[in-house]
Design an enzyme around this catalytic site. Sequence first.
Site, PDB file in Angstrom:
ATOM      1  N   ARG A 187      29.381  16.738 -94.014  1.00  0.00           N
ATOM      2  CA  ARG A 187      28.076  16.602 -95.041  1.00  0.00           C
ATOM      3  C   ARG A 187      27.346  16.228 -93.763  1.00  0.00           C
ATOM      4  O   ARG A 187      27.912  15.121 -92.808  1.00  0.00           O
ATOM      5  CB  ARG A 187      28.162  16.172 -95.799  1.00  0.00           C
ATOM      6  CG  ARG A 187      28.198  16.256 -96.927  1.00  0.00           C
ATOM      7  CD  ARG A 187      27.654  15.516 -98.134  1.00  0.00           C
ATOM      8  NE  ARG A 187      28.709  15.581 -99.897  1.00  0.00           N
ATOM      9  CZ  ARG A 187      28.774  14.288-100.097  1.00  0.00           C
ATOM     10  NH1 ARG A 187      28.888  13.560 -99.444  1.00  0.00           N
ATOM     11  NH2 ARG A 187      29.854  14.512-100.710  1.00  0.00           N
TER      12      ARG A 187
ATOM     13  N   ASP B  12      44.182  17.292-110.029  1.00  0.00           N
ATOM     14  CA  ASP B  12      42.670  15.645-110.461  1.00  0.00           C
ATOM     15  C   ASP B  12      42.865  16.092-112.220  1.00  0.00           C
ATOM     16  O   ASP B  12      43.140  16.461-112.622  1.00  0.00           O
ATOM     17  CB  ASP B  12      41.412  16.811-109.926  1.00  0.00           C
ATOM     18  CG  ASP B  12      40.896  16.224-108.573  1.00  0.00           C
ATOM     19  OD1 ASP B  12      42.233  15.670-108.133  1.00  0.00           O
ATOM     20  OD2 ASP B  12      40.906  16.489-107.898  1.00  0.00           O
TER      21      ASP B  12
ATOM     22  N   ARG C 213      40.123  18.722 -99.175  1.00  0.00           N
ATOM     23  CA  ARG C 213      39.664  17.565-100.345  1.00  0.00           C
ATOM     24  C   ARG C 213      38.592  16.490 -99.747  1.00  0.00           C
ATOM     25  O   ARG C 213      37.492  15.910-100.169  1.00  0.00           O
ATOM     26  CB  ARG C 213      41.040  16.677-101.140  1.00  0.00           C
ATOM     27  CG  ARG C 213      41.125  17.662-101.775  1.00  0.00           C
ATOM     28  CD  ARG C 213      42.522  16.520-102.087  1.00  0.00           C
ATOM     29  NE  ARG C 213      42.305  15.336-102.703  1.00  0.00           N
ATOM     30  CZ  ARG C 213      42.743  15.203-104.271  1.00  0.00           C
ATOM     31  NH1 ARG C 213      42.813  16.607-104.854  1.00  0.00           N
ATOM     32  NH2 ARG C 213      42.094  14.270-104.607  1.00  0.00           N
TER      33      ARG C 213
ATOM     34  N   GLU D 248      47.858  -0.542-101.341  1.00  0.00           N
ATOM     35  CA  GLU D 248      49.099   1.419-101.622  1.00  0.00           C
ATOM     36  C   GLU D 248      49.671   0.814-100.708  1.00  0.00           C
ATOM     37  O   GLU D 248      49.606   1.219 -99.509  1.00  0.00           O
ATOM     38  CB  GLU D 248      47.352   2.249-102.034  1.00  0.00           C
ATOM     39  CG  GLU D 248      47.409   1.712-103.533  1.00  0.00           C
ATOM     40  CD  GLU D 248      46.237   3.120-103.513  1.00  0.00           C
ATOM     41  OE1 GLU D 248      46.770   3.856-103.318  1.00  0.00           O
ATOM     42  OE2 GLU D 248      45.850   3.352-104.519  1.00  0.00           O
TER      43      GLU D 248
ATOM     44  N   TYR E 170      49.072  19.191-106.993  1.00  0.00           N
ATOM     45  CA  TYR E 170      48.508  18.154-107.088  1.00  0.00           C
ATOM     46  C   TYR E 170      46.876  18.087-107.609  1.00  0.00           C
ATOM     47  O   TYR E 170      45.987  18.343-107.302  1.00  0.00           O
ATOM     48  CB  TYR E 170      47.748  18.226-105.878  1.00  0.00           C
ATOM     49  CG  TYR E 170      47.723  16.776-105.172  1.00  0.00           C
ATOM     50  CD1 TYR E 170      47.569  15.796-105.723  1.00  0.00           C
ATOM     51  CD2 TYR E 170      46.659  17.381-103.435  1.00  0.00           C
ATOM     52  CE1 TYR E 170      45.856  14.430-104.797  1.00  0.00           C
ATOM     53  CE2 TYR E 170      47.199  15.718-102.615  1.00  0.00           C
ATOM     54  CZ  TYR E 170      46.362  14.724-103.424  1.00  0.00           C
ATOM     55  OH  TYR E 170      45.774  13.589-103.208  1.00  0.00           O
TER      56      TYR E 170
ATOM     57  N   ARG F 172      55.709  11.559-103.532  1.00  0.00           N
ATOM     58  CA  ARG F 172      55.268  10.823-102.814  1.00  0.00           C
ATOM     59  C   ARG F 172      55.036   9.264-104.152  1.00  0.00           C
ATOM     60  O   ARG F 172      55.039   9.935-105.044  1.00  0.00           O
ATOM     61  CB  ARG F 172      54.487  10.812-101.727  1.00  0.00           C
ATOM     62  CG  ARG F 172      54.727  11.653-100.867  1.00  0.00           C
ATOM     63  CD  ARG F 172      55.498  10.656 -99.698  1.00  0.00           C
ATOM     64  NE  ARG F 172      54.976   9.504 -98.699  1.00  0.00           N
ATOM     65  CZ  ARG F 172      55.380   8.978 -98.468  1.00  0.00           C
ATOM     66  NH1 ARG F 172      56.844   9.024 -97.635  1.00  0.00           N
ATOM     67  NH2 ARG F 172      55.636   8.614 -97.460  1.00  0.00           N
TER      68      ARG F 172
ATOM     69  N   ARG G 147      45.376   1.789 -98.621  1.00  0.00           N
ATOM     70  CA  ARG G 147      44.186   1.707 -99.004  1.00  0.00           C
ATOM     71  C   ARG G 147      44.216  -0.205 -99.416  1.00  0.00           C
ATOM     72  O   ARG G 147      45.437   0.003 -99.998  1.00  0.00           O
ATOM     73  CB  ARG G 147      43.383   3.119 -99.768  1.00  0.00           C
ATOM     74  CG  ARG G 147      44.017   3.205-100.508  1.00  0.00           C
ATOM     75  CD  ARG G 147      43.206   4.409-101.277  1.00  0.00           C
ATOM     76  NE  ARG G 147      44.011   4.953-102.364  1.00  0.00           N
ATOM     77  CZ  ARG G 147      43.903   5.791-102.947  1.00  0.00           C
ATOM     78  NH1 ARG G 147      42.828   6.996-102.209  1.00  0.00           N
ATOM     79  NH2 ARG G 147      44.612   6.503-103.614  1.00  0.00           N
TER      80      ARG G 147
HETATM   81  N1  UDP Z   1      42.255  11.788 -96.127  1.00  0.00           N
HETATM   82  C1  UDP Z   1      42.226  10.855 -94.708  1.00  0.00           C
HETATM   83  N2  UDP Z   1      41.836   9.962 -94.512  1.00  0.00           N
HETATM   84  C2  UDP Z   1      40.771   9.258 -95.208  1.00  0.00           C
HETATM   85  C3  UDP Z   1      41.211   9.299 -96.424  1.00  0.00           C
HETATM   86  C4  UDP Z   1      42.330  10.754 -97.044  1.00  0.00           C
HETATM   87  O1  UDP Z   1      42.845  11.524 -93.963  1.00  0.00           O
HETATM   88  O2  UDP Z   1      40.477   7.759 -95.063  1.00  0.00           O
HETATM   89  C5  UDP Z   1      43.163  13.139 -96.035  1.00  0.00           C
HETATM   90  C6  UDP Z   1      44.710  12.562 -96.740  1.00  0.00           C
HETATM   91  O3  UDP Z   1      45.618  13.416 -95.732  1.00  0.00           O
HETATM   92  C7  UDP Z   1      45.161  12.138 -98.263  1.00  0.00           C
HETATM   93  C8  UDP Z   1      44.036  13.608 -98.446  1.00  0.00           C
HETATM   94  O4  UDP Z   1      42.646  13.269 -97.744  1.00  0.00           O
HETATM   95  O5  UDP Z   1      46.090  12.799 -98.050  1.00  0.00           O
HETATM   96  C9  UDP Z   1      43.671  13.260-100.101  1.00  0.00           C
HETATM   97  O6  UDP Z   1      42.645  11.981 -99.645  1.00  0.00           O
HETATM   98  P1  UDP Z   1      42.281  10.996-101.357  1.00  0.00           P
HETATM   99  O7  UDP Z   1      42.155  10.150-101.002  1.00  0.00           O
HETATM  100  O8  UDP Z   1      40.867  12.529-101.835  1.00  0.00           O
HETATM  101  O9  UDP Z   1      42.993  11.357-102.005  1.00  0.00           O
HETATM  102  P2  UDP Z   1      44.205  10.417-103.647  1.00  0.00           P
HETATM  103  O10 UDP Z   1      45.372   9.970-103.199  1.00  0.00           O
HETATM  104  O11 UDP Z   1      43.181   9.480-103.860  1.00  0.00           O
HETATM  105  O12 UDP Z   1      44.959  11.744-104.198  1.00  0.00           O
END
Ligand code: UDP
Length: 387
Positions: A184, A369, A180, A319, A367, A263, A295
Amino acid sequence: MAASYDYLIVGAGLYGAVFAHEMNKAGRKCLVIDRRDHLAGNIYTKETHGINVHMYGAHIFHTSNKKVWDYVNEFAVFNNYVNSPVAVYEDGLYNLPFNMNTFHALWGVRTPDEAKRKLASEIDKAGEALGLKDGVAPANLEEQALSLVGKDIYEKLIKGYTEKQWGRDCKELPAFIIKRLPVRFTYNNNYFNDTYQGIPVGGYTEMVGKMLDGTEVRLKCSYADLMEANAAKESDALNFKKIVYTGMIDEYFDYSLGHLQYRTLKFETELKEGVANHQGNAVVNYTERAIPYTRVIEHKHFEYINDPEKIPDTVITYEYPKEYEDGDEPYYPVNDERNQTLYAEYSKLADKQENVIFGGRLGQYRYYDMDKVIEAALDAVSAELRA
Ligand code: UDP
């Protein structure tokens, strides 16, 4: 005569609402129930002090599917919010997804060529240390991350966050979770690669409410309670031709094969009166393992994009990820090997339930979206209407 419905839809979240809307349009009679006291499932937003608070975690709508984008725009006006999270690690502040801003902050490089050279050498070093072979797929999230970005980024920006989020060692997690995160070589902080992105003005609850306009909805009504009451009514019982079930698939089968793992998140939400702008961004990630939250969300930035200080107060949410226990709200399926194998067994049971459609993140243990949820619901509707 007791009422007769074509569909009982269990769960007033996005999947259930799209399904109900389409079926209603096609002249089918639906009853939507939800055990909570509000619509919209986990995309529920609630207005507080002029701010739409994402009550079950931040949701940013993004898709590359024009059909899905046009579809959601029938129910809401979407603003031009672009998700650009920042990550805090020790004293540093880094842009996500990994891009030229991140590489500059980490390594001082300025051009794409410099960044590519540095990244390639990081990846080579990590690959040698791990003994990774060309053409062999990474066996787990750690190997995937190291082969995508090397050790520096992995240790500062991925490992701690991911292990907090999933409560598991990165070596025990499937590689796909990290796919995910794009890499870039431009100074573009847009987290998503999708063509369309935004937040519905007025919040997700209003959008889901519009989808459910004209459909009978009963809140604070669980599937088990409805079925129990119905069984007691005998000749007066409500009659359903089919059920659309968007709750946890293992719960539907009374955990007969064992519990799937999920989770969940514990949210600590604070109203900060008189603080107009707390962190300057909607999403700030804390990637250190030692900080217990993953976060901090400042909700007003989802909607007051250019003028956050128009509203004098702010609402923030910490969170804290944790393992799901009875009574929690499940948010994320844990798609590791053990759970995938167990889900496959439940899925076989599901296939035998001819009059039940399992949908959404919990019903399909995926999982998903939001755009994929909509796609799946629209596909299920087409299949039903064809049948
Ligand atoms: N992730 C990470 N560092 C970050 C943000 C995300 O390693 O700062 C990884 C982590 O493994 C996470 C995955 O990317 O489970 C997906 O994160 P995202 O925030 O895209 O998922 P959401 O929780 O919003 O579905």
